[in-house]
Write an enzyme that holds these catalytic residues in place. Structure first.
Site, short mmCIF file in Angstrom:
data_model
loop_
_atom_site.label_atom_id
_atom_site.label_comp_id
_atom_site.label_asym_id
_atom_site.label_seq_id
_atom_site.Cartn_x
_atom_site.Cartn_y
_atom_site.Cartn_z
CG HIS A 45 -10.97 -7.79 5.63
ND1 HIS A 45 -9.97 -8.29 6.42
CD2 HIS A 45 -10.70 -8.19 4.37
CE1 HIS A 45 -9.13 -9.00 5.66
NE2 HIS A 45 -9.55 -8.93 4.41
CD GLU A 62 -1.73 -2.43 1.30
OE1 GLU A 62 -2.54 -3.31 0.96
OE2 GLU A 62 -0.62 -2.67 1.84
#
Length: 331
Positions: A135, A66
């Protein structure tokens, strides 16, 4: 946007894909990048078909990194491109957080306006889909706190397409958090041609006289359901969908509160440090003399997001939203 424009019946995630397609077709400088966004079409299929249409140079599969995804996008943006990096889940954004707040958000001021950073960082966020750890976070407050960033959360397919297009065209970095709980929950009519929804404007989803409820993302539908049930008991609820969390549409917030004199804020993020506090502070500063009751916060809890058995208890559901609204109305 003509009232006679052709429309299509889309889910929210389909509207995201349609918005990406429209902007990539309109502007050759727009490109999509991220983990599995190419041949696989993204973990939620938000980029499905774009690789076949625009090729590997504009739909770029990246490593699982990321920080590298965001950092590369910043470099691209500084030299004239408009990258749209997808981070698979908002809970995976933390490795890229330094790039977002230390570089993307500061590039304009650091370079004294010589460079801007027109990147649009997309990430599915929020709970309700029975996902594992990292998540389901709702950490929108992290990004609203940073000067130089804009933060967008759509709640309908039409807004998802229009807000995304506005974000991509914006000269500065925008974080678009997409509520994955409602990615495929319903469909609505969405214009086929590209269009924008102005950043920084809220939308009153339901007019009411007794109390104003401010919310965004997946909580909008749950709040509207609660409002309809309360209407049967004679409580007239106004529901305001903020849509853009930064810049926040304080004019609409204040105007709604001045009309009703009571308010509640609904968000699924933890209570402490959540945006409900900022909204309440705005009301205190701008409309204190109209206030008839304490503002109720209907939020997630100050604990890590739980796994399956407790997920429904953690999220503000319709019954808890009704209770919170009733508390403010009956004060």
């Amino acid at each position: 946007m003509s009232s006679e424009s052709a429309t299509q019946n889309l889910t929210l995630v389909q509207a995201v894909r349609d918005g990406l397609y429209g902007e990539m077709e309109r502007d050759d400088d727009v490109l999509v990048m991220g983990e599995d966004v190419g041949r696989n079409g993204g973990v939620f299929r938000a980029t499905q078909g774009l690789y076949e249409e625009f090729g590997a140079d504009r739909v770029v599969d990246t490593p699982l990194a990321e920080s590298g995804i965001v950092g590369t996008a910043i470099g691209m943006a500084a030299y004239g491109l408009r990258p749209v990096p997808e981070l698979q889940f908002a809970g995976f954004m933390y490795p890229g957080f330094d790039q977002i707040v230390s570089h993307a958000a500061r590039l304009r001021t650091r370079s004294r306006g010589r460079y801007t950073c027109p990147i649009t960082i997309r990430a599915p966020y929020g709970g309700g889909i029975r996902a594992p750890e990292h998540h389901s976070e709702s950490k929108e407050a992290f990004y609203t706190h940073e000067p130089g960033l804009k933060v967008v959360v759509p709640s309908t397919p039409a807004d998802a397409k229009g807000l995304l297009a506005a974000a991509i065209r914006d000269p500065d970095p925008v974080v678009v958090l997409e509520p994955k709980l409602i990615y495929r929950a319903f469909r609505e009519s969405v214009p086929e041609e590209p269009y924008t929804v102005e950043l920084g404007t809220a939308e009153v989803r339901r007019e009411g006289e007794d109390i104003s409820v401010f919310t965004w993302g997946a909580m909008v539908r749950k709040t509207l359901d609660a409002a309809e049930e309360l209407a049967e008991d004679g409580v007239d609820v106004e529901v305001v969908d903020l849509r853009t969390l930064k810049p926040m549409d304080t004019d609409t917030i204040v105007a709604s509160f001045e009309k009703t004199g009571r308010a509640a804020v609904v968000h699924e993020a933890p209570k402490t440090g959540g945006l409900a506090g900022e909204i309440i502070a705005t009301i205190q500063e701008e409309a204190l003399l109209y206030q008839e009751a304490p503002v109720t916060r209907i939020t997630g809890f100050d604990v890590p997001f739980p796994l399956y058995a407790l997920e429904d208890y953690y999220l503000p559901e319709t019954a808890r939203i009704k209770d919170g609204i009733t508390e403010a109305v009956e004060f």
